[in-house]
Motif scaffolding. Structure first.
Motif, PDB file in Angstrom:
ATOM      1  N   ALA A  30      -3.864  14.785 -17.842  1.00 15.78           N
ATOM      2  CA  ALA A  30      -5.258  14.705 -18.287  1.00 15.78           C
ATOM      3  C   ALA A  30      -6.238  14.722 -17.112  1.00 15.78           C
ATOM      4  CB  ALA A  30      -5.471  13.446 -19.126  1.00 15.78           C
ATOM      5  N   GLY A  31      -5.708  14.700 -15.885  1.00 19.48           N
ATOM      6  CA  GLY A  31      -6.561  14.766 -14.703  1.00 19.48           C
ATOM      7  C   GLY A  31      -6.966  13.422 -14.139  1.00 19.48           C
ATOM      8  N   ASP A  32      -6.414  12.346 -14.651  1.00 14.20           N
ATOM      9  CA  ASP A  32      -6.772  11.006 -14.190  1.00 14.20           C
ATOM     10  C   ASP A  32      -5.685  10.486 -13.249  1.00 14.20           C
ATOM     11  OD1 ASP A  32      -7.775   8.494 -13.795  1.00 14.20           O
ATOM     12  OD2 ASP A  32      -7.970   8.007 -15.932  1.00 14.20           O
ATOM     13  N   THR A  33      -5.726  10.944 -11.997  1.00 16.05           N
ATOM     14  CA  THR A  33      -4.708  10.597 -11.014  1.00 16.05           C
ATOM     15  C   THR A  33      -4.679   9.104 -10.726  1.00 16.05           C
ATOM     16  OG1 THR A  33      -4.981  12.772 -10.022  1.00 16.05           O
ATOM     17  CG2 THR A  33      -3.854  11.127  -8.700  1.00 16.05           C
ATOM     18  N   GLY A  34      -5.841   8.494 -10.614  1.00 15.32           N
ATOM     19  CA  GLY A  34      -5.917   7.060 -10.319  1.00 15.32           C
ATOM     20  C   GLY A  34      -5.236   6.217 -11.380  1.00 15.32           C
ATOM     21  N   ALA A  35      -5.472   6.541 -12.646  1.00 15.55           N
ATOM     22  CA  ALA A  35      -4.836   5.792 -13.736  1.00 15.55           C
ATOM     23  C   ALA A  35      -3.331   6.030 -13.743  1.00 15.55           C
ATOM     24  CB  ALA A  35      -5.441   6.196 -15.077  1.00 15.55           C
ATOM     25  N   ALA A  36      -2.918   7.266 -13.432  1.00 15.11           N
ATOM     26  CA  ALA A  36      -1.486   7.581 -13.389  1.00 15.11           C
ATOM     27  C   ALA A  36      -0.797   6.740 -12.328  1.00 15.11           C
ATOM     28  CB  ALA A  36      -1.275   9.065 -13.107  1.00 15.11           C
ATOM     29  N   LEU A  37      -1.366   6.688 -11.133  1.00 19.49           N
ATOM     30  CA  LEU A  37      -0.764   5.906 -10.050  1.00 19.49           C
ATOM     31  C   LEU A  37      -0.823   4.415 -10.357  1.00 19.49           C
ATOM     32  CD1 LEU A  37      -2.043   7.920  -6.968  1.00 19.49           C
ATOM     33  CD2 LEU A  37       0.242   7.950  -7.993  1.00 19.49           C
ATOM     34  N   GLY A  38      -1.900   3.984 -11.002  1.00 17.48           N
ATOM     35  CA  GLY A  38      -2.014   2.585 -11.399  1.00 17.48           C
ATOM     36  C   GLY A  38      -0.896   2.163 -12.347  1.00 17.48           C
ATOM     37  N   LEU A  39      -0.564   3.036 -13.291  1.00 18.69           N
ATOM     38  CA  LEU A  39       0.548   2.741 -14.210  1.00 18.69           C
ATOM     39  C   LEU A  39       1.870   2.656 -13.461  1.00 18.69           C
ATOM     40  CD1 LEU A  39      -0.448   4.984 -17.215  1.00 18.69           C
ATOM     41  CD2 LEU A  39      -0.015   2.531 -17.324  1.00 18.69           C
ATOM     42  N   LEU A  40       2.068   3.542 -12.513  1.00 19.22           N
ATOM     43  CA  LEU A  40       3.322   3.513 -11.745  1.00 19.22           C
ATOM     44  C   LEU A  40       3.399   2.273 -10.863  1.00 19.22           C
ATOM     45  CD1 LEU A  40       3.689   7.259 -10.723  1.00 19.22           C
ATOM     46  CD2 LEU A  40       4.892   6.033 -12.534  1.00 19.22           C
ATOM     47  N   ASP A  41       2.251   1.802 -10.403  1.00 20.02           N
ATOM     48  CA  ASP A  41       2.239   0.607  -9.558  1.00 20.02           C
ATOM     49  C   ASP A  41       2.636  -0.653 -10.324  1.00 20.02           C
ATOM     50  OD1 ASP A  41       1.546   2.083  -7.359  1.00 20.02           O
ATOM     51  OD2 ASP A  41      -0.610   1.695  -7.543  1.00 20.02           O
ATOM     52  N   THR A  42       2.569  -0.596 -11.671  1.00 20.37           N
ATOM     53  CA  THR A  42       2.950  -1.770 -12.464  1.00 20.37           C
ATOM     54  C   THR A  42       4.455  -1.874 -12.649  1.00 20.37           C
ATOM     55  OG1 THR A  42       2.824  -0.599 -14.587  1.00 20.37           O
ATOM     56  CG2 THR A  42       0.792  -1.649 -13.780  1.00 20.37           C
ATOM     57  N   LEU A  43       5.185  -0.815 -12.261  1.00 23.18           N
ATOM     58  CA  LEU A  43       6.643  -0.839 -12.422  1.00 23.18           C
ATOM     59  C   LEU A  43       7.258  -1.833 -11.449  1.00 23.18           C
ATOM     60  CD1 LEU A  43       7.463   2.974 -12.664  1.00 23.18           C
ATOM     61  CD2 LEU A  43       7.462   1.310 -14.514  1.00 23.18           C
ATOM     62  N   PRO A  44       8.222  -2.648 -11.925  1.00 21.33           N
ATOM     63  CA  PRO A  44       8.911  -3.553 -11.007  1.00 21.33           C
ATOM     64  C   PRO A  44       9.802  -2.755 -10.060  1.00 21.33           C
ATOM     65  CG  PRO A  44       9.854  -3.710 -13.210  1.00 21.33           C
ATOM     66  CD  PRO A  44       8.687  -2.780 -13.295  1.00 21.33           C
ATOM     67  N   ALA A  45       9.996  -3.281  -8.857  1.00 20.99           N
ATOM     68  CA  ALA A  45      10.862  -2.597  -7.890  1.00 20.99           C
ATOM     69  C   ALA A  45      12.031  -3.521  -7.578  1.00 20.99           C
ATOM     70  CB  ALA A  45      10.092  -2.260  -6.631  1.00 20.99           C
ATOM     71  N   PRO A  46      13.251  -3.069  -7.570  1.00 22.66           N
ATOM     72  CA  PRO A  46      13.677  -1.740  -7.981  1.00 22.66           C
ATOM     73  C   PRO A  46      13.604  -1.605  -9.490  1.00 22.66           C
ATOM     74  CG  PRO A  46      15.603  -3.056  -7.491  1.00 22.66           C
ATOM     75  CD  PRO A  46      14.382  -3.902  -7.162  1.00 22.66           C
ATOM     76  N   GLY A  47      13.380  -0.389  -9.926  1.00 23.96           N
ATOM     77  CA  GLY A  47      13.168  -0.129 -11.341  1.00 23.96           C
ATOM     78  C   GLY A  47      14.366  -0.484 -12.206  1.00 23.96           C
ATOM     79  N   PRO A  48      14.122  -1.191 -13.322  1.00 23.51           N
ATOM     80  CA  PRO A  48      15.216  -1.545 -14.226  1.00 23.51           C
ATOM     81  C   PRO A  48      15.699  -0.363 -15.045  1.00 23.51           C
ATOM     82  CG  PRO A  48      13.137  -2.284 -15.129  1.00 23.51           C
ATOM     83  CD  PRO A  48      12.840  -1.715 -13.761  1.00 23.51           C
TER      84      PRO A  48
END
Length: 195
Positions: A30-48
């Protein structure tokens, strides 16, 4: 509509990492790079969610970097995704990623991977062994019983499910193992040390 898809996925994304990655892809589309990266930043590390989810998340980040013109970061992220995918023999995340990925894969000399003829090939032009998608726990149960030469009806009775359910699991197994018959599924599973 990518925007509508992203909005629909976001409430679930907070609870399920796979939905967070899917919502991030939709936001990026949709062109919203900031929101996309923000969602990825909420993922726990290491990913379950395992390697498939980690590879998909890295590819979304790589696409965001590519769109922002940061080719070096995009290449690093693609290289990391390739490394994780190679260990697990994952190919589907790269097919799902889209055409933006082709030039970056072709320019990944550290891994000697090229896109050629519609599929991933190594630098010698050979296709790697068929890639296996992760089997579900129930598919593994069915596979173990296949190796014991049980019939579909016997597997259904042993697992307390219907014959149609077993047939559905068999279809998934055949697809994921890239085979068409029971004996081939067992042989392939043994080659991959799934049995």
């Amino acid at each position: 509509d990518p925007e509508a898809a992203a909005k629909a996925l976001e409430p679930v994304a907070r609870r399920l990492p796979a939905c967070a990655v899917a919502a991030a892809r939709a936001r990026l589309a949709a062109g919203d790079t900031g929101a996309a990266l923000g969602l990825l930043d909420t993922l726990p590390a290491p990913g379950p969610g395992g390697p498939a989810l980690t590879v998909r998340a890295a590819l979304v980040r790589a696409e965001a970097a590519d769109r922002a013109g940061d080719i070096a970061a995009a290449r690093r992220l693609v290289a990391r995704a390739l490394c994780d995918a190679r260990r697990e023999r994952l190919r589907r995340p790269f097919r799902e990623a889209g055409p933006w990925l082709r030039p970056l894969l072709a320019a990944a000399p550290a891994h000697d991977w090229l896109i050629a003829g519609g599929g991933i090939r190594d630098a010698t032009g050979r296709r790697p062994a068929p890639v296996v998608e992760e089997l579900s726990p129930r598919e593994r149960d069915v596979l173990r019983r296949l190796a014991q030469l049980m019939s579909t009806e016997e597997i259904a009775a042993d697992l307390y499910v219907s014959v149609n359910t077993v047939k559905t699991h068999l279809k998934g197994l055949y697809r994921k193992l890239s085979v068409g018959r029971r004996a081939d599924a067992v042989r392939r599973a043994r080659e991959l040390r799934l049995l």
